[in-house]
Motif scaffolding. Structure first.
Motif, mmCIF file in Angstrom:
data_model
loop_
_atom_site.group_PDB
_atom_site.id
_atom_site.type_symbol
_atom_site.label_atom_id
_atom_site.label_comp_id
_atom_site.label_asym_id
_atom_site.label_seq_id
_atom_site.Cartn_x
_atom_site.Cartn_y
_atom_site.Cartn_z
ATOM 1 N N LYS A 103 -30.296 -45.013 34.258
ATOM 2 C CA LYS A 103 -29.416 -46.101 33.406
ATOM 3 C C LYS A 103 -28.674 -44.781 32.599
ATOM 4 O O LYS A 103 -27.415 -45.177 32.146
ATOM 5 N N LEU A 104 -29.127 -43.717 31.897
ATOM 6 C CA LEU A 104 -28.302 -42.754 31.332
ATOM 7 C C LEU A 104 -27.516 -42.023 32.102
ATOM 8 O O LEU A 104 -26.180 -41.817 31.214
ATOM 9 N N LEU A 105 -27.788 -41.937 33.450
ATOM 10 C CA LEU A 105 -26.673 -41.068 33.948
ATOM 11 C C LEU A 105 -25.433 -41.955 34.267
ATOM 12 O O LEU A 105 -24.481 -41.779 34.368
ATOM 13 N N ALA A 106 -25.845 -43.412 34.368
ATOM 14 C CA ALA A 106 -24.579 -44.351 34.654
ATOM 15 C C ALA A 106 -23.948 -44.413 33.184
ATOM 16 O O ALA A 106 -22.850 -44.372 33.129
ATOM 17 N N ASP A 107 -24.506 -44.584 31.886
ATOM 18 C CA ASP A 107 -23.972 -44.546 30.736
ATOM 19 C C ASP A 107 -23.221 -43.463 30.575
ATOM 20 O O ASP A 107 -21.910 -43.360 30.042
ATOM 21 N N LYS A 108 -23.488 -42.121 30.903
ATOM 22 C CA LYS A 108 -22.789 -40.689 30.882
ATOM 23 C C LYS A 108 -21.652 -40.655 32.183
ATOM 24 O O LYS A 108 -20.796 -39.895 32.164
ATOM 25 N N GLY A 109 -21.664 -41.956 33.140
ATOM 26 C CA GLY A 109 -20.592 -41.902 34.005
ATOM 27 C C GLY A 109 -20.800 -40.950 35.044
ATOM 28 O O GLY A 109 -19.946 -40.433 35.801
ATOM 29 N N SER A 110 -21.923 -40.210 35.337
ATOM 30 C CA SER A 110 -22.144 -39.412 36.407
ATOM 31 C C SER A 110 -23.206 -39.731 37.386
ATOM 32 O O SER A 110 -23.333 -39.096 38.610
ATOM 33 N N LEU A 111 -23.224 -41.069 37.362
ATOM 34 C CA LEU A 111 -24.186 -41.728 38.456
ATOM 35 C C LEU A 111 -23.286 -42.317 39.494
ATOM 36 O O LEU A 111 -22.478 -43.445 39.325
ATOM 37 N N LEU A 112 -23.072 -41.791 40.835
ATOM 38 C CA LEU A 112 -22.193 -42.256 41.696
ATOM 39 C C LEU A 112 -22.880 -43.508 42.405
ATOM 40 O O LEU A 112 -22.340 -44.527 42.327
ATOM 41 N N ARG A 113 -24.271 -43.409 42.637
ATOM 42 C CA ARG A 113 -24.874 -44.516 43.098
ATOM 43 C C ARG A 113 -26.408 -44.300 43.020
ATOM 44 O O ARG A 113 -26.818 -43.317 43.384
ATOM 45 N N ASN A 114 -27.314 -45.308 43.124
ATOM 46 C CA ASN A 114 -28.724 -45.377 43.110
ATOM 47 C C ASN A 114 -29.031 -45.962 44.487
ATOM 48 O O ASN A 114 -28.989 -47.430 44.441
ATOM 49 N N TYR A 115 -29.392 -45.319 45.436
ATOM 50 C CA TYR A 115 -30.043 -46.054 46.830
ATOM 51 C C TYR A 115 -31.436 -46.087 46.610
ATOM 52 O O TYR A 115 -32.081 -44.997 46.647
ATOM 53 N N THR A 116 -31.912 -47.304 46.133
ATOM 54 C CA THR A 116 -33.016 -47.408 46.137
ATOM 55 C C THR A 116 -33.924 -48.169 47.409
ATOM 56 O O THR A 116 -33.339 -49.110 47.835
ATOM 57 N N GLN A 117 -35.112 -47.911 47.649
ATOM 58 C CA GLN A 117 -35.852 -48.369 48.841
ATOM 59 C C GLN A 117 -36.784 -49.545 48.145
ATOM 60 O O GLN A 117 -37.586 -50.246 48.806
ATOM 61 N N ASN A 118 -36.845 -49.698 46.895
ATOM 62 C CA ASN A 118 -37.631 -50.365 46.126
ATOM 63 C C ASN A 118 -37.324 -51.870 46.102
ATOM 64 O O ASN A 118 -36.157 -52.156 45.990
ATOM 65 N N ILE A 119 -38.026 -52.858 46.314
ATOM 66 C CA ILE A 119 -37.970 -54.401 46.203
ATOM 67 C C ILE A 119 -38.382 -54.910 44.920
ATOM 68 O O ILE A 119 -38.241 -56.231 44.763
ATOM 69 N N ASP A 120 -38.716 -54.106 43.924
ATOM 70 C CA ASP A 120 -39.327 -54.780 42.534
ATOM 71 C C ASP A 120 -38.206 -55.170 41.859
ATOM 72 O O ASP A 120 -38.369 -55.567 40.515
ATOM 73 N N ASN A 121 -36.912 -54.462 42.083
ATOM 74 C CA ASN A 121 -35.800 -55.191 41.111
ATOM 75 C C ASN A 121 -35.782 -54.477 39.690
ATOM 76 O O ASN A 121 -35.070 -55.031 38.823
ATOM 77 N N LEU A 122 -36.652 -53.375 39.527
ATOM 78 C CA LEU A 122 -36.646 -52.959 38.288
ATOM 79 C C LEU A 122 -35.324 -52.273 37.882
ATOM 80 O O LEU A 122 -35.186 -52.286 36.549
ATOM 81 N N GLU A 123 -34.298 -51.943 38.522
ATOM 82 C CA GLU A 123 -33.288 -51.323 37.979
ATOM 83 C C GLU A 123 -32.524 -52.413 37.513
ATOM 84 O O GLU A 123 -31.626 -51.912 36.386
ATOM 85 N N ALA A 124 -32.615 -53.756 37.732
ATOM 86 C CA ALA A 124 -31.766 -54.588 36.872
ATOM 87 C C ALA A 124 -32.618 -54.807 35.582
ATOM 88 O O ALA A 124 -32.030 -54.725 34.513
ATOM 89 N N ASN A 125 -33.881 -54.643 35.422
ATOM 90 C CA ASN A 125 -34.614 -54.660 34.108
ATOM 91 C C ASN A 125 -34.162 -53.442 33.459
ATOM 92 O O ASN A 125 -33.886 -53.631 32.161
ATOM 93 N N ALA A 126 -33.892 -52.260 33.842
ATOM 94 C CA ALA A 126 -33.395 -51.092 33.072
ATOM 95 C C ALA A 126 -31.931 -51.277 32.932
ATOM 96 O O ALA A 126 -31.459 -50.268 32.055
ATOM 97 N N GLY A 127 -31.118 -52.064 33.298
ATOM 98 C CA GLY A 127 -29.872 -52.202 32.682
ATOM 99 C C GLY A 127 -28.690 -51.273 33.787
ATOM 100 O O GLY A 127 -27.653 -51.183 33.244
ATOM 101 N N ILE A 128 -29.489 -50.908 34.780
ATOM 102 C CA ILE A 128 -28.663 -50.009 35.708
ATOM 103 C C ILE A 128 -27.459 -51.139 36.270
ATOM 104 O O ILE A 128 -27.783 -52.109 36.816
ATOM 105 N N PRO A 129 -26.120 -50.708 35.963
ATOM 106 C CA PRO A 129 -24.936 -51.698 36.617
ATOM 107 C C PRO A 129 -25.300 -51.934 38.135
ATOM 108 O O PRO A 129 -25.314 -51.061 38.601
ATOM 109 N N SER A 130 -25.040 -53.220 38.000
ATOM 110 C CA SER A 130 -25.620 -53.752 39.758
ATOM 111 C C SER A 130 -24.633 -52.967 40.540
ATOM 112 O O SER A 130 -25.060 -52.529 41.904
#
Ligand code: APR
Length: 315
Positions: A103-130
């Motif tokens: 999420k911090l990388l996304a806030d700093k504008g340096s996250l190109l993409r997070n390819y996650t293999q996980n199905i727990d949807n925790l990325e949404a809980n962390a507030g990482i932009p969908s």
């Protein structure tokens, strides 16, 4: 706490923690590839390590534990999947310091993409932009009927999942009840024909058990299914634009996600942050240890602060 190993033939002068810190601070298009290891600190087992899902299922006598996520097996006997699905349900609204870092990388504008293999949807809980997250193997966010494809929000079936019950499609239940009523209302001569229509929904001959009863399946990618379209729509451009590849909490055992490491440009630094080494792939740096601790250590060194309640105890 950690070991640093470098295995990649040194095309790059990139093999120390300082090189890694500098790269995270200056890169603009970081591609983060994550796996089950980033959620284990919440008690969600990974798959292949000693306490993983598959190890547990093998101990329970299941020869090929990946059967649990096999589509054809699910159609015949969905109860196996629903006997373990509750283990993946994360505690309400939770996420880990590692998710907080992404999420911090996304806030700093340096996250190109997070390819996650996980199905727990925790990325949404962390507030990482969908739009920055690609759930390569789907997620529990929604569920669909295996027969009529009726889609519902995933949490609608969490109660059944927690009780290891089979969630059935409300429409297929109604359709089945209507058919039964119609058949009972007919006299004997006509019953033969309508039995056929009943068997269309209830038959165990032409249709699998799950299809006969309209069992709901979380929209996760089972073996035998293709990855979501969004993966194929983005990966080609993303591997071209990536200027740093971080692989975190994954054994990189399942294609096509595991092939991402071979698709980024050779001059791009590739880093593994993982409890165990991944020996079938070369990394410029493998930082071995618990990812939450490692990421807090790196952020401390960069003067970055992850917004997560557990960070202070990991310092
Ligand atoms: N910190 C760092 N690494 C960890 C941690 C942790 N706290 N816990 C586990 N790991 C590492 C393990 O050492 C292992 O190498 O995470 C990795 C998880 O690997 P797998 O269990 O194989 O999980 P993953 O790579 O996500 O599996 C990919 O396999 O069956 C399929 O669909 C399933 O998406 C899954 C895919």
């Amino acid at each position: 706490m950690h070991r640093v190993i470098t295995t990649r033939t040194k095309k790059l002068d990139f093999h120390t923690i300082d090189h890694l810190i500098e790269a995270i601070k200056t890169s603009k298009n970081i591609l983060v590839l994550t796996g089950a290891g980033i959620s284990t600190s919440l008690g969600i087992p990974d798959f292949r390590s000693s306490e993983g899902f598959y190890t547990k299922l093998q101990e329970q006598g299941l020869d090929d534990p990946q059967t649990v996520f096999d589509l054809e097996y699910f159609k015949q006997d969905p109860s196996l999947f629903y006997s373990i699905a509750h283990l993946v349900l994360p505690p309400e609204g939770s996420f880990t310091p590692l998710h907080g870092f992404i999420k911090l990388l996304a806030d700093k504008g340096s996250l190109l993409r997070n390819y996650t293999q996980n199905i727990d949807n925790l990325e949404a809980n962390a507030g990482i932009p969908s739009e920055k997250v690609i759930q390569c193997h789907g997620s529990f966010a929604t569920a669909s009927c295996i027969t009529c494809k009726y889609k519902i929000p995933g949490e609608t079936i969490f109660e059944e999942i927690r009780n290891s019950e089979l969630p059935l499609c409300p429409f297929c239940i109604k359709r089945r009840q209507k058919l039964i009523k119609e058949i009972e209302a007919l006299d004997d001569s006509e019953q033969g024909i309508s039995r056929h229509s009943f068997s269309f929904l209830g038959s165990t001959v032409k249709r699998s058990y799950a299809e006969s009863y309209g069992v709901m399946k979380p929209d996760i990618t089972f073996f035998g299914e293709d990855l979501p379209r969004v993966f194929h729509d983005n990966i080609i451009q993303d591997v071209k634009n990536c200027d740093l590849l971080l692989c975190i909490g994954t054994s990189l055992k399942v294609a096509p996600v595991s092939e991402i490491v071979n698709k980024v440009k050779p001059e791009i630094p590739q880093v593994l942050i993982n409890k165990d080494p991944v020996t079938h792939t070369e990394f410029d740096i493998s930082l071995l240890g618990y990812c939450d601790e490692l990421i807090v250590y790196l952020c401390e060194a960069m003067g970055w602060k992850i917004d997560h309640p557990k960070v202070d105890e990991l310092l």
